[in-house]
Write an enzyme that holds these catalytic residues in place. Structure first.
Site, PDB file in Angstrom:
ATOM      1  N   CYS A   1       0.815  -1.221   0.000  1.00 40.39           N
ATOM      2  CA  CYS A   1       0.000   0.000   0.000  1.00 40.39           C
ATOM      3  C   CYS A   1       0.847   1.269   0.000  1.00 40.39           C
ATOM      4  CB  CYS A   1      -0.975  -0.006   1.175  1.00 40.39           C
ATOM      5  SG  CYS A   1      -0.222   0.043   2.823  1.00 40.39           S
TER       6      CYS A   1
ATOM      7  N   HIS B   1      -5.896   1.981  -3.698  1.00 37.83           N
ATOM      8  CA  HIS B   1      -4.946   1.422  -2.740  1.00 37.83           C
ATOM      9  C   HIS B   1      -4.485   0.064  -3.217  1.00 37.83           C
ATOM     10  CE1 HIS B   1      -8.003  -1.305  -0.580  1.00 37.83           C
ATOM     11  NE2 HIS B   1      -8.654  -0.757  -1.591  1.00 37.83           N
TER      12      HIS B   1
ATOM     13  N   HIS C   1      -2.567   0.815   7.099  1.00 41.22           N
ATOM     14  CA  HIS C   1      -2.923   0.850   5.679  1.00 41.22           C
ATOM     15  C   HIS C   1      -3.135   2.291   5.236  1.00 41.22           C
ATOM     16  CE1 HIS C   1      -4.143  -0.964   1.946  1.00 41.22           C
ATOM     17  NE2 HIS C   1      -5.345  -0.411   1.980  1.00 41.22           N
TER      18      HIS C   1
END
Length: 203
Positions: A108, A173, A161
């Site tokens: 990510c 993402h 994240h």
């Protein structure tokens, strides 16, 4: 009558292009711009300003936004940042790979750093937690295209994240269960784990 035939042919050409094209999803597409985004499949007769050999700028823009809208699942008003949309589109389908940041695989934060470098020329910190320390916090109802969205698994837990906000609750993402994709903040998992949004200084 002649113009009607030409417009029909143009529409047919555009429709056929989408049947034979697909969203980039592997390293084989690295470095390649989306074909529809360049309007290369339009017939030459769609030019403007007396130049019959080049598609008009408005035609190219319309095709580009149409392609980004279809690929990213967004409703666009044709005034968004094309560079951001094009770059994100080019990464869609890249597999997840922890610790990497290439078209062969990315996690990510790797995805976010590459997009910001390519679109804005900005070098971000490599981890989502470090990124969070450098951004200007913005409210969820104040998010703009290009802002970062951060997630954690409950109060007191570390950020794990990060993604790039696009619009209408959608963000891009790299997810461990699917690679680079566009998801909605309204999906139960992301709604539950959303922590904050932040804006990176790009000037």
């Amino acid at each position: 009558m002649k113009n009607s035939i030409l417009y029909c042919l143009a529409a047919a050409s555009l429709a056929l292009s989408f049947f034979f094209e697909y969203a980039p999803n592997s390293s084989s597409t690295a470095g390649r711009a989306p074909i529809a985004a360049t309007a290369s499949l339009l017939p030459d007769f769609l030019g403007d300003n007396g130049d019959e050999n080049r598609p008009s700028a408005s035609t190219r823009d319309s095709l580009a936004y149409g392609y980004y809208s279809q690929t990213l699942g967004l409703k666009l008003n044709y005034s968004e940042d094309q560079n951001l949309l094009r770059t994100v589109t080019d990464w869609i389908g890249t597999p997840y790979r922890y610790g990497s940041n290439s078209k062969k695989g990315t996690d990510c934060s790797g995805f976010v750093t590459r997009v910001f470098q390519e679109v804005y020329g900005v070098t971000l910190q490599r981890s989502s937690r470090s990124m969070f320390e450098k951004v200007k916090r913005v409210g969820k109802d104040e998010m703009q295209s290009g802002d970062l969205v951060f997630f954690r698994r409950g109060p007191g837990q570390p950020i794990y994240h990060v993604g790039i906000y696009l619009q209408d609750g959608k963000f891009a993402h790299s997810a461990c269960n699917g690679g680079v994709m566009v998801s909605s903040l309204n999906q139960p998992y992301y709604h539950r784990n959303f922590y904050a949004a932040g804006r990176v200084a790009t000037n």
